[in-house]
Design a protein around this motif. Sequence first.
Motif, PDB file in Angstrom:
ATOM      1  N   THR A 159      38.662  76.028  -7.988  1.00 16.53           N
ATOM      2  CA  THR A 159      38.243  75.996  -6.600  1.00 16.53           C
ATOM      3  C   THR A 159      37.793  74.585  -6.263  1.00 16.53           C
ATOM      4  N   SER A 210      36.396  72.325  -3.110  1.00 14.73           N
ATOM      5  CA  SER A 210      35.899  72.388  -1.746  1.00 14.73           C
ATOM      6  C   SER A 210      35.269  71.060  -1.355  1.00 14.73           C
ATOM      7  N   LYS A 262      34.776  75.061 -10.620  1.00 11.62           N
ATOM      8  CA  LYS A 262      34.447  74.877  -9.204  1.00 11.62           C
ATOM      9  C   LYS A 262      34.081  73.417  -8.985  1.00 11.62           C
TER      10      LYS A 262
END
Length: 110
Positions: free
Chosen positions: A4, A6, A38
Motif C-alpha cells: 500500500t 499512500s 505500507k
Amino acid sequence: MNLTISGHHLEVTPALRSYVTEKLDRIKRHFDQVVDIKVLLSVDKLTEKDLRQKAECNIHIKGKDIHAESTHADLYAAVDELADKLDRQVLRHKDKLQEHHHESAKRAPQ
C-alpha cells in the motif's frame, strides 16, 4: 504480499509508485515471509526546507513489525534511504532467525 503506497499532501504519481515498488523488491528478494508493506510519502510544509520530503514504511513480517522513516530534500532520495534502512533491519531479523535455528539444532540430543 500486500503493498500500500499512500501520499499525504502530495499525489502519488505512477512514476513514483513504480520507483517505490522497485526499491522495495530488494526486501522481498532477501526475505520471502513479508506479509504486508505500507508506505506513506508526505511533504511537511512547516519543517526546515532541507528535510521536507518524508518517507515512512511499516512492514509486517511473520512474527514482527518493522518501522523506518527517512527525510530528505528530494523524495526519491528519501525513498532510497528508507529502502536501505529497511533492508538492513530485515537482514538483521533474518540473521537472528537463522542463528536461533542453528542453536536449537546444536542442543538437540543425538
